[in-house]
Design an enzyme around this catalytic site. Structure first.
Site, mmCIF file in Angstrom:
data_model
loop_
_atom_site.group_PDB
_atom_site.id
_atom_site.type_symbol
_atom_site.label_atom_id
_atom_site.label_comp_id
_atom_site.label_asym_id
_atom_site.label_seq_id
_atom_site.Cartn_x
_atom_site.Cartn_y
_atom_site.Cartn_z
ATOM 1 N N ASP A 46 1.000 -1.118 -0.085
ATOM 2 C CA ASP A 46 -0.114 -0.087 0.053
ATOM 3 C C ASP A 46 0.779 1.112 0.074
ATOM 4 O O ASP A 46 1.773 1.231 0.824
ATOM 5 C CB ASP A 46 -0.766 -0.006 1.369
ATOM 6 C CG ASP A 46 -1.776 0.926 1.080
ATOM 7 O OD1 ASP A 46 -2.417 1.436 0.089
ATOM 8 O OD2 ASP A 46 -2.267 1.481 2.505
ATOM 9 N N GLY A 80 -8.898 5.618 1.179
ATOM 10 C CA GLY A 80 -9.682 6.503 2.246
ATOM 11 C C GLY A 80 -11.111 6.237 2.188
ATOM 12 O O GLY A 80 -11.725 7.132 2.492
ATOM 13 N N SER A 101 -12.740 4.541 4.760
ATOM 14 C CA SER A 101 -13.167 4.041 5.928
ATOM 15 C C SER A 101 -14.700 4.864 6.249
ATOM 16 O O SER A 101 -14.542 6.109 5.885
ATOM 17 C CB SER A 101 -12.329 4.462 7.194
ATOM 18 O OG SER A 101 -11.610 3.218 7.282
HETATM 19 O O1 G3H Z 1 -3.376 4.702 3.686
HETATM 20 C C1 G3H Z 1 -2.670 4.412 4.578
HETATM 21 C C2 G3H Z 1 -2.932 3.302 5.379
HETATM 22 O O2 G3H Z 1 -4.102 3.536 5.975
HETATM 23 C C3 G3H Z 1 -1.811 2.816 6.098
HETATM 24 O O3 G3H Z 1 -1.460 3.704 7.287
HETATM 25 O O4 G3H Z 1 1.023 4.314 6.829
HETATM 26 O O5 G3H Z 1 -0.124 4.292 9.038
HETATM 27 O O6 G3H Z 1 0.295 2.265 7.957
HETATM 28 P P1 G3H Z 1 0.096 3.712 7.801
HETATM 29 P P1 13P Z 2 -8.923 4.909 5.586
HETATM 30 O O1 13P Z 2 -7.948 5.626 6.483
HETATM 31 O O2 13P Z 2 -10.106 5.553 5.259
HETATM 32 O O3 13P Z 2 -9.104 3.358 6.093
HETATM 33 O O4 13P Z 2 -8.105 4.514 4.387
HETATM 34 C C1 13P Z 2 -7.359 3.252 4.068
HETATM 35 C C2 13P Z 2 -6.343 3.663 3.065
HETATM 36 O O5 13P Z 2 -6.746 4.306 1.862
HETATM 37 C C3 13P Z 2 -5.083 2.740 2.845
HETATM 38 O O6 13P Z 2 -4.308 2.863 1.725
HETATM 39 ZN ZN ZN Z 3 -4.577 4.975 0.840
#
Ligand code: G3H
Ligand code: 13P
Ligand code: ZN
Length: 312
Positions: free
Chosen positions: A83, A215, A217
Site C-alpha cells: 500500500d 480513504g 473508512s
Molecule cells: O493509507 C494508508 C494506510 O491507512 C496505512 O497507514 O501508513 O499508518 O500504515 P500507515
Molecule cells: P482509511 O484511512 O479511510 O481507512 O483509508 C485506508 C487507505 O486508503 C489505505 O491505503
Molecule cells: Zn490509501
C-alpha cells in the site's frame, strides 16, 4: 490456493458489480480477524501492507503471517499488496519478498514524473508476474506516510487517465473522488458526497479498467463512542457513507481500501476491556475480543458494503 494477483479478482468484480476489500494488516490478530471473516463469507480479499507497517513489523513477519492465512484459508483467493509504495526500491523489495501486487504512489509528483516512475515499477513488476496499482489525483487526509492537506488535495482529472494508463501499463488506478485518509474525516453535520460524475467520466475513458478507492473508512460511530467512553479522545467524524461505497462498487470501482475502521474497532475494544478488567494483564485476553470485533466489522463490509461475500 497460493497467493494470487488481483487480475482475476478484479475482472470478476468489474463484471459482477462488486468490489474487493483491501484491508491493511499490522499484526497477527488483524490478519486473522480479516481472513476468518473472508473465509466464512467466501470472499476474495486483498491484504495490504504499508511502508509504515513493514517498518513496524519488519519485512519478513507480515509476509509470513499472510502466507499462514493462505494455508489456513485455502478456499479463498488472497492477494498480498504493498500500500502506498513511495519509490522503485520499496516496490522492488516487496516484489522480491513475494508480494503479488504493489502500489506505486507517485501522485504527488508532476504528471510526467508520475508516469516515468510508475512505468519503471510496472516493467519490473510485470517481469516478475506482479501487478501494479498507480494513482492520479490527491486525497486529503493524514496517515503515517501519507499526509495531504485539504488545500493540496485535488480530484482526479478524467482527461489525464487514458494517457496515464497507456503510457505506464499499470493494472489498476486509484482516483480521488472525495474520499479521504484517516479517522478524522468529515465533520458531523456535513454531507460527504463522492463525485460519481468523475468516476463515470473516468470509466468511460477506461472501459473495463479496474478503479481503486483509498480513504474509504466510514468511521463507525459505535467504536468512536466506545473509545471516548473509555478514556479516549476521538473527535466527532462521520467518514465516507457506506451506501455511496456500495454504489461505487457497482460501477468501475473494484478495490476499496479500509484501514482506519479496523483500527477504531481494535482500539475501542481494548480500551473497554481494560476499563472492565483492570486486573487483567494477559495480552491474549484483550486481543481476543479485539480480533473478534475486527472479524465482525469485516463481515459487515463484505456483505453490506463491498458486495463480495460469496464471490470466492
Ligand atoms: O493509507 C494508508 C494506510 O491507512 C496505512 O497507514 O501508513 O499508518 O500504515 P500507515
Ligand atoms: P482509511 O484511512 O479511510 O481507512 O483509508 C485506508 C487507505 O486508503 C489505505 O491505503
Ligand atoms: Zn490509501
Amino acid at each position: 490456493m497460493a497467493l494470487v494477483t488481483t487480475t482475476e479478482m478484479f475482472k470478476k468484480a468489474y463484471d459482477g458489480g462488486y468490489a474487493i476489500g483491501a484491508f491493511n494488516v499490522n499484526n497477527m490478530e488483524i490478519v486473522q480477524g480479516i481472513t476468518e471473516a473472508c473465509r466464512e463469507e467466501k470472499a476474495p480479499v486483498i491484504l495490504q501492507v504499508s511502508k509504515g507497517a513493514r517498518a513496524y513489523a519488519n519485512r519478513t513477519y507480515l509476509v509470513k503471517m499472510v502466507e499462514a492465512a493462505v494455508i489456513e484459508c485455502p478456499e479463498i483467493p488472497i492477494a498480498l499488496h504493498l500500500d502506498h509504495g513511495d519509490s522503485f526500491e520499496t516496490c522492488k523489495s516487496c516484489i522480491d519478498d513475494g508480494f503479488t501486487s504493489v502500489m506505486i504512489d507517485a501522485s504527488s509528483k508532476p504528471f510526467a514524473e508520475n508516469i516515468e516512475l510508475t512505468r519503471k515499477v510496472v516493467e519490473y513488476a510485470h517481469d516478475h508476474g506482479v501487478v501494479v496499482e498507480a494513482e492520479l489525483g490527491a486525497l486529503a487526509g493524514v496517515e503515517d506516510e501519507v499526509n495531504v492537506s485539504a488545500e493540496n488535495s485535488h480530484y482526479t482529472r478524467p482527461e489525464e487517465v487514458e494517457e496515464f494508463v497507456s503510457k505506464t501499463g499499470c493494472d489498476s488506478l486509484a482516483i480521488a473522488i472525495g474520499t479521504s485518509h484517516g479517522a478524522y474525516k468529515f465533520k458531523p453535520g456535513t454531507k460527504p458526497q463522492l463525485r460519481f460524475d468523475i468516476l463515470e467520466e473516468v470509466s468511460k475513458k477506461l472501459p473495463g479498467f479496474p478503479i481503486v478507492l483509498h480513504g474509504s473508512s466510514s468511521v463507525p460511530q459505535n467504536y468512536v463512542e466506545m473509545i471516548n467512553a473509555h478514556g479516549g479522545k476521538m473527535p466527532g467524524a462521520i467518514g465516507v457513507p457506506e451506501d455511496q461505497l456500495r454504489e461505487a462498487a457497482r460501477l468501475a470501482v473494484c478495490k476499496i481500501n479500509i484501514d482506519s475502521d479496523l483500527r477504531l474497532a481494535m482500539t475501542g475494544t481494548i480500551r473497554e476491556y481494560f476499563d472492565e478488567h483492570p486486573d487483567h494483564f494477559d495480552p491474549r485476553q484483550y486481543l481476543k475480543p479485539a480480533r473478534a470485533n475486527i472479524k465482525e466489522l469485516v463481515r459487515h463490509k463484505l456483505v453490506d458494503v463491498l458486495g463480495c461475500a460469496g464471490k470466492a
